[in-house]
Scaffold this active site. Sequence first.
Site, PDB file in Angstrom:
ATOM      1  N   CYS A   1     -13.192  18.204  14.379  1.00 18.35           N
ATOM      2  CA  CYS A   1     -13.624  18.433  12.983  1.00 18.35           C
ATOM      3  C   CYS A   1     -14.560  19.624  12.836  1.00 18.35           C
ATOM      4  CB  CYS A   1     -14.303  17.184  12.453  1.00 18.35           C
ATOM      5  SG  CYS A   1     -13.321  15.721  12.750  1.00 18.35           S
TER       6      CYS A   1
ATOM      7  N   HIS B   1     -19.190  18.045   6.763  1.00 23.15           N
ATOM      8  CA  HIS B   1     -17.892  17.447   7.110  1.00 23.15           C
ATOM      9  C   HIS B   1     -17.728  16.143   6.323  1.00 23.15           C
ATOM     10  CE1 HIS B   1     -14.457  15.959   9.075  1.00 23.15           C
ATOM     11  NE2 HIS B   1     -15.074  15.108   9.870  1.00 23.15           N
TER      12      HIS B   1
ATOM     13  N   ASN C   1     -10.966  12.133   5.053  1.00 23.79           N
ATOM     14  CA  ASN C   1     -11.401  13.001   6.144  1.00 23.79           C
ATOM     15  C   ASN C   1     -10.201  13.818   6.633  1.00 23.79           C
ATOM     16  OD1 ASN C   1     -12.143  14.099   8.600  1.00 23.79           O
ATOM     17  ND2 ASN C   1     -13.012  12.206   9.436  1.00 23.79           N
TER      18      ASN C   1
END
Length: 321
Positions: A110, A245, A275
Amino acid sequence: MSFYVAGTGSALPEKVVTNNDLTEFLDTSDEWIRTRTGIERRHVLTSERLDDLAIRSAKTALQDAGVSGEELDLIMCATMRADTFTPSLACTVAEAIGSTAPAFDLNAACVGVLYAMEIADSFIVAGKAKNVLIVSAEAMSKLVDWTDRSTCVLFGDGAGAMVVRAGEGRLSGVLSTKPDSHVIRMPNIEGLNSPYNKIAQEPLAMHMDGGEVYKFAVNAMGRNIEEACTRAGIGPADVDWYLPHQANLRIIDASLKKFKIDKSKVLTNIADCGNMSATSVMVLLDQFAKKGTFKKGDKLLFVAFGGGLTSGAVIITWNKE
Ligand code: ACO
């Protein structure tokens, strides 16, 4: 001399899956997902290809920056799962936009986009590049087990891109790892029919210890924000916009709590996108840039954590023309 963001783009799959849609085949509820994560819906690939989304987002970013494929000096794609191992997604994008620049994929889970921004900075500072295209595209829906409610509800698919150009903009960056091969694990496929391979194939889906990731994330995001601000010679309150994030709203709140930041400075799209791994901050940047949220001179702080375990933060001044 470093870089500034000259253009952005993003592309999301057409199919939107709500939390209630998931209850048709999973023992879960909209209430559980919403209160634990902040996610309400996510975009999921059906008949579209991930590389087509990546190409669309790249073309939008190039147009936004007023740069042609031929003018690029480097292309990087942050992804954990391109449609093909080879060519890399970066080479597939290069072909579509008419570029012969060096092109490669990188996987820092990520945090991939932040890694790419730091590599772009190094190329530009070394005089090896002037215009760099960074793309991120993730098909998380193809990496999870759709019978495992503890992971599949958390993710979404998408693509985003930015063109960074030599000039004043980047203020600081910090990247770090806390190596751990168990907390988040997603095995790769083995080759076929080898008479030599004695390693049994691990299950081909993500395994995650959510509680451990949560603790790591809150700690790492807070630490990276402090370090990036120190390196930039500013305090957390001097940052105009936080782009964290998008893994979990509670993680974002918990990691920023100690800085007592005005919540309106913290940008999110997790409710609509879930996500999207590395792609989350890229889509977030494009969506808020297109809304006209950022004014010239604003300080933007990207902060992320992910499998590896990786983490990092990058601060830039918004100097887009
Ligand atoms: N619906 C209903 N119940 C569920 C679901 C679901 N979708 N998923 C898990 N549960 C159950 C579990 O089975 C467990 O039940 P049990 O107690 O009977 O065993 C219970 O819910 C766990 O509940 P909590 O402990 O309250 O869950 P928690 O508050 O820890 O939230 C979550 C779980 C959302 C996964 C949280 O730990 C988290 O966000 N962790 C970080 C995950 C993350 O950021 N991952 C991304 C990093 S990796 C990457 O981005 C590529």
